[in-house]
Design a protein around this motif. Structure first.
Motif, mmCIF file in Angstrom:
data_model
loop_
_atom_site.group_PDB
_atom_site.id
_atom_site.type_symbol
_atom_site.label_atom_id
_atom_site.label_comp_id
_atom_site.label_asym_id
_atom_site.label_seq_id
_atom_site.Cartn_x
_atom_site.Cartn_y
_atom_site.Cartn_z
ATOM 1 N N THR A 176 -3.752 -2.193 -7.293
ATOM 2 C CA THR A 176 -4.917 -1.480 -6.775
ATOM 3 C C THR A 176 -6.154 -1.967 -7.520
ATOM 4 O OG1 THR A 176 -4.562 0.303 -8.381
ATOM 5 C CG2 THR A 176 -3.615 0.605 -6.190
ATOM 6 N N ASP A 177 -7.291 -1.894 -6.836
ATOM 7 C CA ASP A 177 -8.580 -2.218 -7.455
ATOM 8 C C ASP A 177 -9.578 -1.254 -6.830
ATOM 9 O OD1 ASP A 177 -10.815 -3.244 -8.573
ATOM 10 O OD2 ASP A 177 -10.612 -5.272 -7.749
ATOM 11 N N ASP A 178 -9.869 -0.182 -7.561
ATOM 12 C CA ASP A 178 -10.743 0.869 -7.016
ATOM 13 C C ASP A 178 -10.245 1.380 -5.665
ATOM 14 O OD1 ASP A 178 -12.534 1.349 -9.002
ATOM 15 O OD2 ASP A 178 -13.961 -0.197 -8.341
ATOM 16 N N GLY A 179 -8.936 1.598 -5.576
ATOM 17 C CA GLY A 179 -8.360 2.174 -4.360
ATOM 18 C C GLY A 179 -8.002 1.172 -3.280
ATOM 19 N N VAL A 180 -8.425 -0.085 -3.462
ATOM 20 C CA VAL A 180 -8.079 -1.130 -2.491
ATOM 21 C C VAL A 180 -6.863 -1.892 -3.018
ATOM 22 C CG1 VAL A 180 -8.891 -3.258 -1.379
ATOM 23 C CG2 VAL A 180 -10.483 -1.370 -1.815
ATOM 24 N N VAL A 181 -5.921 -2.245 -2.123
ATOM 25 C CA VAL A 181 -4.747 -3.003 -2.559
ATOM 26 C C VAL A 181 -5.031 -4.501 -2.465
ATOM 27 C CG1 VAL A 181 -2.318 -3.512 -2.107
ATOM 28 C CG2 VAL A 181 -3.152 -1.158 -1.968
ATOM 29 N N VAL A 182 -4.810 -5.187 -3.577
ATOM 30 C CA VAL A 182 -5.128 -6.610 -3.679
ATOM 31 C C VAL A 182 -3.826 -7.401 -3.851
ATOM 32 C CG1 VAL A 182 -6.379 -8.330 -5.035
ATOM 33 C CG2 VAL A 182 -7.315 -6.022 -4.795
ATOM 34 N N ASP A 183 -3.746 -8.539 -3.179
ATOM 35 C CA ASP A 183 -2.584 -9.434 -3.290
ATOM 36 C C ASP A 183 -2.941 -10.553 -4.262
ATOM 37 O OD1 ASP A 183 -0.581 -11.304 -2.980
ATOM 38 O OD2 ASP A 183 -0.637 -11.299 -0.784
ATOM 39 N N GLU A 184 -2.255 -10.588 -5.399
ATOM 40 C CA GLU A 184 -2.504 -11.663 -6.378
ATOM 41 C C GLU A 184 -1.249 -12.480 -6.606
ATOM 42 O OE1 GLU A 184 -4.365 -10.649 -10.063
ATOM 43 O OE2 GLU A 184 -6.252 -10.178 -9.086
ATOM 44 N N ARG A 244 0.831 -1.202 0.000
ATOM 45 C CA ARG A 244 0.000 0.000 0.000
ATOM 46 C C ARG A 244 0.869 1.256 0.000
ATOM 47 N NH1 ARG A 244 -5.054 1.247 1.390
ATOM 48 N NH2 ARG A 244 -5.447 -0.931 1.853
ATOM 49 N N ARG A 245 1.985 1.214 0.764
ATOM 50 C CA ARG A 245 2.868 2.390 0.829
ATOM 51 C C ARG A 245 3.407 2.746 -0.556
ATOM 52 N NH1 ARG A 245 7.277 2.200 5.489
ATOM 53 N NH2 ARG A 245 7.650 4.252 4.578
ATOM 54 N N VAL A 246 3.629 1.726 -1.386
ATOM 55 C CA VAL A 246 4.112 1.977 -2.755
ATOM 56 C C VAL A 246 2.950 2.384 -3.658
ATOM 57 C CG1 VAL A 246 5.250 0.979 -4.776
ATOM 58 C CG2 VAL A 246 5.968 0.293 -2.467
ATOM 59 N N LEU A 247 1.860 1.652 -3.569
ATOM 60 C CA LEU A 247 0.778 1.811 -4.548
ATOM 61 C C LEU A 247 -0.076 3.056 -4.312
ATOM 62 C CD1 LEU A 247 -0.197 -1.937 -4.893
ATOM 63 C CD2 LEU A 247 0.799 -0.494 -6.672
ATOM 64 N N MET A 248 0.027 3.645 -3.117
ATOM 65 C CA MET A 248 -0.723 4.886 -2.886
ATOM 66 C C MET A 248 0.049 6.102 -3.422
ATOM 67 S SD MET A 248 -3.653 4.149 -1.692
ATOM 68 C CE MET A 248 -3.653 2.616 -2.629
ATOM 69 N N ASP A 249 1.337 5.912 -3.695
ATOM 70 C CA ASP A 249 2.135 6.999 -4.282
ATOM 71 C C ASP A 249 3.114 6.382 -5.288
ATOM 72 O OD1 ASP A 249 3.285 9.444 -4.812
ATOM 73 O OD2 ASP A 249 4.616 9.382 -3.060
ATOM 74 N N PRO A 250 2.577 5.755 -6.335
ATOM 75 C CA PRO A 250 3.419 4.930 -7.214
ATOM 76 C C PRO A 250 4.278 5.780 -8.156
ATOM 77 C CG PRO A 250 1.182 5.016 -8.049
ATOM 78 C CD PRO A 250 1.183 5.784 -6.750
ATOM 79 N N PRO A 251 5.482 5.292 -8.473
ATOM 80 C CA PRO A 251 6.359 6.024 -9.393
ATOM 81 C C PRO A 251 5.895 5.899 -10.849
ATOM 82 C CG PRO A 251 7.387 3.967 -8.744
ATOM 83 C CD PRO A 251 6.112 4.073 -7.960
ATOM 84 N N ALA A 252 5.052 4.902 -11.129
ATOM 85 C CA ALA A 252 4.562 4.652 -12.491
ATOM 86 C C ALA A 252 3.402 3.677 -12.382
ATOM 87 C CB ALA A 252 5.658 4.040 -13.362
ATOM 88 N N ARG A 253 2.748 3.418 -13.516
ATOM 89 C CA ARG A 253 1.616 2.479 -13.495
ATOM 90 C C ARG A 253 2.090 1.090 -13.032
ATOM 91 N NH1 ARG A 253 -1.191 -0.998 -17.471
ATOM 92 N NH2 ARG A 253 0.468 -0.575 -18.946
ATOM 93 N N LEU A 254 3.292 0.729 -13.485
ATOM 94 C CA LEU A 254 3.884 -0.552 -13.096
ATOM 95 C C LEU A 254 5.213 -0.293 -12.413
ATOM 96 C CD1 LEU A 254 4.251 -3.682 -13.197
ATOM 97 C CD2 LEU A 254 5.215 -3.366 -15.488
ATOM 98 N N CYS A 255 5.374 -0.844 -11.219
ATOM 99 C CA CYS A 255 6.658 -0.770 -10.517
ATOM 100 C C CYS A 255 7.179 -2.200 -10.378
ATOM 101 C CB CYS A 255 6.491 -0.119 -9.148
ATOM 102 S SG CYS A 255 8.040 0.001 -8.231
ATOM 103 N N TRP A 267 0.296 -1.303 -10.429
ATOM 104 C CA TRP A 267 0.819 -2.646 -10.200
ATOM 105 C C TRP A 267 2.193 -2.601 -9.554
ATOM 106 C CZ3 TRP A 267 -2.005 -7.050 -11.487
ATOM 107 C CH2 TRP A 267 -3.202 -6.784 -12.156
ATOM 108 N N LEU A 268 2.436 -3.560 -8.659
ATOM 109 C CA LEU A 268 3.731 -3.709 -8.005
ATOM 110 C C LEU A 268 4.093 -5.194 -8.113
ATOM 111 C CD1 LEU A 268 6.036 -2.603 -6.202
ATOM 112 C CD2 LEU A 268 4.583 -3.085 -4.226
ATOM 113 N N VAL A 269 5.071 -5.480 -8.950
ATOM 114 C CA VAL A 269 5.394 -6.883 -9.230
ATOM 115 C C VAL A 269 6.848 -7.164 -8.865
ATOM 116 C CG1 VAL A 269 5.505 -8.689 -10.992
ATOM 117 C CG2 VAL A 269 3.706 -6.938 -11.103
ATOM 118 N N ASN A 270 7.037 -8.160 -8.015
ATOM 119 C CA ASN A 270 8.381 -8.600 -7.614
ATOM 120 C C ASN A 270 8.798 -9.762 -8.509
ATOM 121 O OD1 ASN A 270 10.590 -9.905 -6.221
ATOM 122 N ND2 ASN A 270 10.017 -8.725 -4.412
#
Ligand code: ZN
Length: 247
Positions: A159-167, A135-146, A185-188
């Motif tokens: 994110t999904d309508d402001g909620v952070v989802v773990d997939e 959430r800390r990353v996705l609420m202030d993301p550097p780009a659409r995909l990190c 999106w935040l993908v490791n």
């Protein structure tokens, strides 16, 4: 364009070789590296040579690269990591150490849609382990995909309508993440050389910018050979045993 994403190789040449062979079959046109090229494993010089030969478009530094280059006292490193770092420094030529020292801190922009970092955009050493961290990353993301690494676990948060989802996927040799344009999106990419999710297979990823997907891969590699090198180098035995359990 298909971009091979390599992270946390940690001087494991056997894992890197297997990942590159597997990725060649999947196909890629460009390469980026998300840091921790060295540290823990017994082939730091060989892995640096291999990465330099691949000529990645971008490399962000990891905490081990930074420490091995002498840019960080590594006071927060575990005793195991510190011993491996001291050993690694002794193995590397001045040129290889300069290569590590020159690596930039993330985040770096790959293109308008994609940013790269080691831990998190706001702190290169931060571990994104769960939805709260993401959430800390996705609420202030550097780009659409990190795209990031550091935890040695392939994870997918969005994110999904402001909620952070773990997939985060589990256990597959290939998992395709379909990026939704309207979300962040935040993908490791996981760890090539020292996975820590209980699965010893090397992890890597491929970003397909046309298909707007990130493919997460796991590939079997020669763990006994990598272990043998660690033992022969006189590195702590625990660094060899953990490769078999993927922890
Ligand atoms: Zn690492």
């Amino acid at each position: 364009m298909r971009v091979l994403i390599l992270s946390d190789i940690h001087a494991n040449l056997e894992a890197l070789t297997a990942a590159l062979e597997d990725a060649s079959r999947a196909g890629f046109d460009d390469v980026v590296c998300l840091g921790d090229i060295v540290g823990y494993g017994a082939s730091p010089a060989g892995v640096i040579d291999q990465i330099v030969a691949l000529a990645p478009r971008l490399i962000v530094r990891g905490n081990h690269d930074k420490a091995c280059a002498g840019l960080d006292p590594a006071t927060d490193f575990s005793p195991l990591a510190r011993r491996a770092m001291a050993w690694t420094r002794r193995q590397l030529s001045p040129e290889a150490l300069r290569t590590l020292a020159a690596l930039p801190r993330g985040p770096l922009a790959f293109d308008a849609d994609t940013a790269l970092c080691h831990g998190a955009p706001f702190d290169e050493d931060f571990y994104v382990l769960d939805t709260m961290d993401a959430r800390r990353v996705l609420m202030d993301p550097p780009a659409r995909l990190c795209l990031h690494g550091h935890t040695h676990v392939q994870t997918v948060f969005h994110t999904d309508d402001g909620v952070v989802v773990d997939e985060t996927p589990a256990g597959r040799a290939k998992h395709v993440v379909v990026l939704n344009r309207h979300e962040h999106w935040l993908v490791n990419a996981g760890s090539v050389g020292q996975p820590r999710d209980g699965d010893p297979r090397a992890g890597y990823a491929i970003l397909d910018t046309a298909a707007e997907t990130v493919e997460l891969y796991r590939v079997v590699y020669d763990v006994p050979r990598a272990q043998q090198r660690i033992r022969a180098a006189g590195l702590p035995a625990a660094l060899a045993t953990r490769l078999a359990s993927g922890k």
